[in-house]
Design an enzyme around this catalytic site. Structure first.
Site, PDB file in Angstrom:
ATOM      1  CG  MET A  32      -1.855   1.156   1.324  1.00  0.00           C
ATOM      2  SD  MET A  32      -2.978   1.246  -0.095  1.00  0.00           S
ATOM      3  CE  MET A  32      -3.141   3.020  -0.241  1.00  0.00           C
TER       4      MET A  32
ATOM      5  CG  HIS B  97       2.396  -0.897  -8.171  1.00  0.00           C
ATOM      6  ND1 HIS B  97       1.658  -1.151  -9.302  1.00  0.00           N
ATOM      7  CD2 HIS B  97       1.507  -0.423  -7.266  1.00  0.00           C
ATOM      8  CE1 HIS B  97       0.397  -0.846  -9.091  1.00  0.00           C
ATOM      9  NE2 HIS B  97       0.268  -0.398  -7.844  1.00  0.00           N
ATOM     10  CD  GLU B  98       2.295  -0.425  -3.636  1.00  0.00           C
ATOM     11  OE1 GLU B  98       1.599   0.605  -3.507  1.00  0.00           O
ATOM     12  OE2 GLU B  98       1.838  -1.491  -4.099  1.00  0.00           O
TER      13      GLU B  98
ATOM     14  CG  HIS C   2       0.529   4.025  -6.329  1.00  0.00           C
ATOM     15  ND1 HIS C   2      -0.431   4.382  -7.244  1.00  0.00           N
ATOM     16  CD2 HIS C   2       0.296   2.712  -6.044  1.00  0.00           C
ATOM     17  CE1 HIS C   2      -1.200   3.328  -7.499  1.00  0.00           C
ATOM     18  NE2 HIS C   2      -0.780   2.301  -6.791  1.00  0.00           N
TER      19      HIS C   2
ATOM     20  CD  GLU D 297      -3.869   0.965  -7.856  1.00  0.00           C
ATOM     21  OE1 GLU D 297      -2.798   0.519  -8.329  1.00  0.00           O
ATOM     22  OE2 GLU D 297      -3.955   1.384  -6.684  1.00  0.00           O
TER      23      GLU D 297
END
Ligand code: TRP
Ligand code: ZN
Length: 904
Positions: free
Chosen positions: A293, A327-328, A331, A350
């Protein structure tokens, strides 16, 4: 400013918003949320101050919110809505005056203050018990630490708040906990103050200057080890990178740290994006519902995607860590600096972030191999979703439970949509569009339409038809036919497109599809693809045709001979292409196509044909021989990339094969695939043996080249044993002698397929050796759940009673039940329905504790309509049984009811 302890509250009472912490909401039929009902928030939060006291069994949260009416809200929207779930609310003050929460309660548990005024201050005190929070949403305990998961709607389980992504606020958080149990106290942003509170307790105050939605909030408290390194950004800012784990996992964060630095550098170089705080923290947590997350400055990770050591992580896990770390991190811009207006925009963050993750992986390793793996995943997870009862557009129009929409469609198909922008517009305009989007909407909550508008402006292209990719569900089918005119030397491609009906979308309009095409001459030489009427370009060996109509034709000039078309190169669009290739054509493309993706694809299609014919009981004459020759060609090709060879030699999955059929008999598919593996194992024994012997004997090292060699050697081992059980000894030896989990696990998988006593002993010994390593024990469960032995279902039933099995840890539940239902079709779909009952029993047991996970595990049953009648009935019965339960969560209710509703 920190929120002081406020032990005296003038007006105290207890009010239970909900009786049970994780149980279902007291509602009749869960009502859907609709995109068309979006209204701007009535209030903005200008400041959010929290004081979270974790020193007792019961957590206490004091919140002080400074609110201001939103001038953009409709004049009649004067009510302030504070979402709240499973909280015991002790006090509520508006501008210093106590209010009675019981009088403010909305039907769904939220608090609604009718008209608090243009500016107001709301103070609340609430309590809840983290140790009882088994849903892993909100603030919970994992092992001996406390952590949070607020996306999508977990923050309302911490404190009453306008919990929606378009409410952005700067947060100041005071965290209080026991000094010995929780020496480390973390939240978003920077620590601005810390100290002792009394003999037992200490505190830390964190301030995050970047306004953010509540779903990006995080706190962590525990006795954690920290590995710290530094990173200097392109503009010279010093960033501390801190990775926290429970002490037993210290020393396993090196790979993740190195990956993070590569990701930070890559984002600077590729997109000109730098990190924006002084610290970047990552915490590894054993109990976690998803992969990781992106909380601002404080990522929380499933241990599986951050810890890596040669004994506990495979080569694939090392790659997984790098991908998820990337990925995180990505973000931070695409998701955090620019966030989503509402959850219907989920793919805005996403899809874009998965695409960036893919680009990163392509840049770090081999682009072609990466692409093949992305496509494998899309086809085995997203295509079935698009063809099933849960099918939804990349931008869904309604949901009951948003957690059910963190799907392959929103993530993986969403990433394909972003890739298509780049394919259609070109890399430079595409990057310009991304920059424009980030600059224009920095600090805002944006929409998919905003993104599309920036792409149009940056490129000058009209993307109105393209926007259908967001709104229409279903995988478009593209049918290609061709003709050749030797007189004019013109080769014509006729393309037809059709998107099948999906729930609530019976008819589809034509899509704007980039179809990358190449042509091969009879000798295998690539030919320029020159559209009739356009200037000649000798270098244009791949040409992107833009399909816009239901039917259209493209004339290609200057073809002295009939060419062989190479279609959908690089998988230029998430579509299924059909063209009447002969087996010879496919073998030719596999050997000669200069596009590695297309080469792999030709091999897969050849295998699909052989396997489907076999499964239908009508073996294709000469099919096996042709495939054997193709495999031999791949094995003997001089200078071949071992990674690509391994991909070519991997047969299409049973799921992908099932996807090609109207009515599925999983046992027939399994038998066909197992039979082909046996035949290839025998026919090419000498090749497999040679590969096994070439296995890198040197000590394990993480590198793409060595991983590819291991992959090929382990594939060879599995073919060898498929060919004859006498090679089992080789697996036993490998299991004993290897110095790394990749090779051990490959050997273990081969052994788990076998019912030989020495294999069973080896499996038991493996458990004894690694029982204290949760991530390795997960693999041990997984390997047995996916074993290709006839009694795997009984093994799984037995394993559900194993002392190490628990539904309380999502990784463990997924390792046994998820892996079995998704990765062992033949046994899960046992015709007597026992596999379905097993899954349904556990889904029901889990639903009261962790509804998010329960709904995910239920997924495989939703495809019941595709199976032959006996299985279809047995699957439906389990869905009906689930739906008949009285206190079902929204999550499971939505999946089960949609599955039964949708017309087949
Ligand atoms: N946003 C996260 C990601 O893409 C995933 C996520 C969404 C998540 N909801 C979650 C993670 C709930 C854990 C639990 O990386
Ligand atoms: Zn994400």
């Amino acid at each position: 400013m920190c929120l002081g302890p406020r032990d005296q509250v003038s007006y105290t009472f207890h009010y239970y918003l909900h009786a049970r912490f994780n149980g279902p909401l007291p509602m009749s039929a869960p009502q859907p949320v609709r995109l068309e009902d979006y209204r701007p928030p009535a209030y903005h939060v200008e400041q959010a101050r929290l004081r979270i006291d974790l020193s007792g069994e019961t957590a206490r949260v004091d919140a002080r919110l400074e609110l201001r009416r939103n001038p953009a809200a409709a004049p009649e929207d004067t009510a302030l809505r504070l979402d709240a779930e499973f909280l015991e609310l002790e006090a509520l003050h508006l501008d210093g005056e106590a209010l009675d929460p019981a009088a403010l309660r909305a039907a769904d548990g939220a608090l609604v203050i009718p008209d608090p005024g243009a500016r107001c201050r709301v103070e609340t005190t609430s309590r809840f018990r983290p140790a009882e929070n088994t849903a892993l949403s909100g603030l919970y305990r994992s092992g001996r630490m406390y952590c949070t998961q607020c996306e999508a709607e977990g923050f309302r389980r911490i404190t009453p708040y306008p919990d929606r992504p378009d409410v952005l606020a700067p947060f100041t958080t005071t965290l209080i906990a026991d000094r010995t149990a929780c020496p480390v106290l973390l939240s978003n942003g920077d620590c601005i103050e810390a100290g002792a509170l009394d003999e037992q307790r200490h505190y830390a105050v964190w301030h995050d200057p970047y306004p953010k939605p509540a779903y990006l909030f995080a706190v962590v408290a525990g006795d954690l080890s920290c590995q710290e390194e530094r990173f200097t950004t392109a503009s010279g800012r010093e960033v501390a990178l801190r990775f926290y784990t429970e002490p037993g996992n210290a020393g396993r964060t090196e790979h993740a740290l190195a990956s993070l630095k590569r990701a930070m550098r890559w984002d600077e170089q590729q997109y000109g994006l730098e990190y924006d705080l002084d610290t970047y923290m990552v915490v590894a947590v054993g109990d976690f519902n998803m992969g990781a997350m992106e909380n601002k400055g404080l990522n929380v990770f499933n241990t599986q995607f951050v810890l890596a050591s040669p004994d506990t992580a495979t080569d694939a896990d090392y790659e997984g860590v790098e991908a998820v770390i990337g990925h995180e991190y990505f973000h931070n811009w695409t998701g955090n600096r620019v966030t989503c207006r509402d959850w219907f925009q989920l793919s805005l963050k996403e899809g874009l972030t998965v695409f960036r993750e893919h680009q990163f992986a392509e840049a770090m390793g081999s682009a072609a191999i990466e692409r093949i793996r992305q496509v494998r995943l899309l086809r085995s997870a997203q295509f079935p979703e698009d063809a099933g009862p849960m099918a939804h557009p990349v931008q869904p129009k309604s949901y009951v439970e948003i957690n059910n929409f963190y799907t392959a469609t929103v993530y993986a198909k969403g990433a394909e949509v972003i890739r298509m922008y780049r394919t259609l517009l070109g890399d430079t305009p595409f990057r310009r569009g991304v920059r424009r989007y980030l600059e224009r909407h920095d600090g805002e909550a944006a929409t998919i339409d905003d993104f599309l508008a920036c792409m149009e402006e940056a490129s000058g292209a009209d993307l109105q038809q393209f926007s259908r990719w967001y709104h229409q569900a279903g995988t478009p089918q593209v049918t290609v036919r061709d003709e050749y005119d030797p007189e004019r030397e013109v080769y014509t491609l006729h393309c037809r497109q059709h998107t099948p009906a999906t729930p609530e979308q019976p008819r589809k309009a034509p899509m704007h599809i980039p179809l990358a095409v190449g042509l091969l001459g009879p000798d295998g030489a690539p030919l320029p693809v020159q559209l009739a009427g356009e200037p000649a370009d000798e270098a244009a060996h791949t040409r992107v045709l833009e399909l816009r109509e239901a039917e259209e034709r493209f004339e290609i000039a200057g073809c002295p001979q009939r060419p062989t078309p190479s279609l959908l190169r690089g998988f230029s669009a998430p579509v299924a292409v059909e063209y009447p290739y002969s087996d010879d054509d496919l073998a030719f493309l596999l050997a000669r196509d200069p596009d590695p993706f297309a080469r792999w694809e030709a091999g897969q299609q050849l295998a699909v044909r052989v396997l489907l014919a076999e499964a239908a009981g009508e073996p294709r004459p000469g099919g096996l021989e042709r495939l054997e020759a193709a495999f031999r060609g791949a094995l003997e090709a001089p200078g071949a990339d071992p990674a690509l060879t391994a991909e070519v030699l991997t047969l299409p999955s049973e799921t992908y094969l099932a996807e090609q059929l109207e009515v599925v008999d999983p046992q027939a598919i399994h038998d066909a695939r197992a039979g082909l593996r046996r035949a290839l194992g025998q026919a090419l024994t000498a090749h497999w043996q040679a590969l096994c012997e070439q296995h890198p004997g040197r000590p394990w090292r993480h590198s793409a080249e060595e991983a590819a060699q291991r992959r090929l050697a382990n594939l060879a081992l599995s073919y060898l044993v498929a060919g004859s059980p006498r090679h089992l000894d080789r697996a036993l030896q490998q299991l004993e002698r290897s110095d790394n989990l990749t090779d051990r696990l490959a050997a273990l998988a081969v052994l788990a397929d076998s019912e030989a006593p020495q294999a069973e002993r080896a499996i038991e010994a493996f458990h004894q050796r690694w029982r204290d390593e949760p991530l390795v024990v997960d693999k041990w469960f997984r390997v047995q759940a996916t074993a290709s032995r006839p009694d795997a279902l009984e093994q799984v039933e037995r394993l559900t009673r194993h002392p190490d099995f628990t539904l309380d840890n999502p990784n463990r539940a997924r390792a046994l039940l998820g892996a079995f239902a998704q990765g062992n079709p033949a046994c899960f779909h046992s015709p007597d329905g026992r596999g379905y009952r097993l899954l349904a029993d556990h889904v029901l047991a889990l639903d009261a504790r962790n509804p998010q996970l329960a709904a995910r595990l239920l997924g495989p049953l939703s495809h019941w309509r595709r199976y032959e009648p006996q299985r279809r009935t047995a699957m439906r019965e389990q869905l009906e049984r689930i739906l008949a339960q009285p206190a079902l969560s929204k999550d499971v209710h939505e999946v089960a009811s949609r599955s039964l509703e949708a017309a087949g």
